[in-house]
Write an enzyme that holds these catalytic residues in place. Sequence first.
Site, PDB file in Angstrom:
ATOM      1  CE  LYS A  43      -3.953  -2.460   2.495  1.00 39.73           C
ATOM      2  NZ  LYS A  43      -4.925  -2.204   3.676  1.00 39.73           N
ATOM      3  CE1 TYR A  57      -9.394  -3.725   1.340  1.00 46.12           C
ATOM      4  CE2 TYR A  57      -8.624  -1.212  -0.014  1.00 46.12           C
ATOM      5  CZ  TYR A  57      -8.320  -2.359   1.011  1.00 46.12           C
ATOM      6  OH  TYR A  57      -7.031  -2.354   0.638  1.00 46.12           O
ATOM      7  CG  ASN A  91      -3.487  -2.540   6.899  1.00 44.59           C
ATOM      8  OD1 ASN A  91      -3.015  -2.067   5.967  1.00 44.59           O
ATOM      9  ND2 ASN A  91      -4.615  -2.900   7.580  1.00 44.59           N
ATOM     10  CG  HIS A 102      -4.738  -7.067  -0.370  1.00 47.17           C
ATOM     11  ND1 HIS A 102      -6.825  -6.430   0.690  1.00 47.17           N
ATOM     12  CD2 HIS A 102      -4.923  -7.318  -1.337  1.00 47.17           C
ATOM     13  CE1 HIS A 102      -6.752  -7.259   0.326  1.00 47.17           C
ATOM     14  NE2 HIS A 102      -6.493  -8.136  -0.721  1.00 47.17           N
ATOM     15  CD  GLU A 126      -8.830  -9.512  -2.828  1.00 47.40           C
ATOM     16  OE1 GLU A 126      -9.624  -8.658  -1.943  1.00 47.40           O
ATOM     17  OE2 GLU A 126      -7.030  -9.938  -2.841  1.00 47.40           O
TER      18      GLU A 126
HETATM   19  N1  UDP Z   1     -10.046  -1.684   7.636  1.00 50.82           N
HETATM   20  C1  UDP Z   1      -9.990  -0.554   8.626  1.00 50.82           C
HETATM   21  N2  UDP Z   1     -10.725  -0.672  10.074  1.00 50.82           N
HETATM   22  C2  UDP Z   1     -10.670  -1.685   9.976  1.00 50.82           C
HETATM   23  C3  UDP Z   1     -10.958  -2.891   9.107  1.00 50.82           C
HETATM   24  C4  UDP Z   1     -10.249  -2.465   8.190  1.00 50.82           C
HETATM   25  O1  UDP Z   1      -9.337   0.708   8.372  1.00 50.82           O
HETATM   26  O2  UDP Z   1     -11.454  -2.046  11.335  1.00 50.82           O
HETATM   27  C5  UDP Z   1      -9.059  -1.340   6.237  1.00 50.82           C
HETATM   28  C6  UDP Z   1      -7.272  -2.014   6.315  1.00 50.82           C
HETATM   29  O3  UDP Z   1      -6.654  -0.682   5.436  1.00 50.82           O
HETATM   30  C7  UDP Z   1      -7.810  -3.343   6.017  1.00 50.82           C
HETATM   31  C8  UDP Z   1      -8.777  -2.610   5.389  1.00 50.82           C
HETATM   32  O4  UDP Z   1     -10.078  -1.905   5.058  1.00 50.82           O
HETATM   33  O5  UDP Z   1      -6.218  -3.547   5.651  1.00 50.82           O
HETATM   34  C9  UDP Z   1      -9.285  -3.997   4.510  1.00 50.82           C
HETATM   35  O6  UDP Z   1     -10.363  -4.829   5.666  1.00 50.82           O
HETATM   36  P1  UDP Z   1     -10.291  -6.380   5.479  1.00 50.82           P
HETATM   37  O7  UDP Z   1     -11.019  -6.607   7.100  1.00 50.82           O
HETATM   38  O8  UDP Z   1     -10.062  -7.527   5.077  1.00 50.82           O
HETATM   39  O9  UDP Z   1      -8.982  -6.843   6.915  1.00 50.82           O
HETATM   40  P2  UDP Z   1      -7.703  -7.153   5.652  1.00 50.82           P
HETATM   41  O10 UDP Z   1      -7.934  -8.872   4.928  1.00 50.82           O
HETATM   42  O11 UDP Z   1      -6.953  -6.319   5.044  1.00 50.82           O
HETATM   43  O12 UDP Z   1      -6.656  -7.748   7.085  1.00 50.82           O
HETATM   44 MG    MG Z   2      -9.518  -8.368   3.409  1.00 52.31          MG
END
Ligand code: UDP
Ligand code: MG
Length: 167
Positions: free
Chosen positions: A10, A50, A122, A125, A136
Amino acid sequence: MKEQVLVLIKPDGISKSLTGYILTRLSEAKLELVASRMVKVSRKLAERHYKHLKGKEFFEEVIQYSLGAFHPCKYVMALVFVGEDAIKKCRDLTGATNPEEADPASIRGSCGRITTKGVFENVLHVSSDIIEAEREIKLWFHPEELIADVFPTKITKVKSTRKRVWA
Ligand code: UDP
Ligand code: MG
């Protein structure tokens, strides 16, 4: 099981010059890297990527983060890895979504942060499961951009399309 996985470095990961470090960490999984591309993310691509988060209070924030609105490098690096249990291996190395809850030795644990405004930065992805991985990868890459045939393809005639070529 042999799987494919989409990984995105990212804009925070790119801006912090973590690209080499992340590739080195992911190489611990001993997967095959079959595609890579630097991408200036459009709003349409970010929203499609997303789509499962639409309606969440942080949706707009995640879109802005993906577009690079919070970082000097306004692009991402998209990667496709292939191998046994590729998704679990990459997600284990990456760590939990919340960088403060992630294993401190994971990539998110060691390189991520929550900003004072509350944004989860974080770094990476990683696809969550095989269905999402296929969706994706097809969203981020054209078939010819992968050096392995991971999904079936077909030849189709595309008439009167405009395409940028080298001048
Ligand atoms: N995200 C966030 N707050 C949250 C959950 C998710 O900002 O409480 C953002 C974060 O950048 C995350 C992305 O949304 O990587 C996608 O969320 P997901 O639940 O799919 O998490 P991941 O698979 O990336 O761990
Ligand atoms: Mg995810």
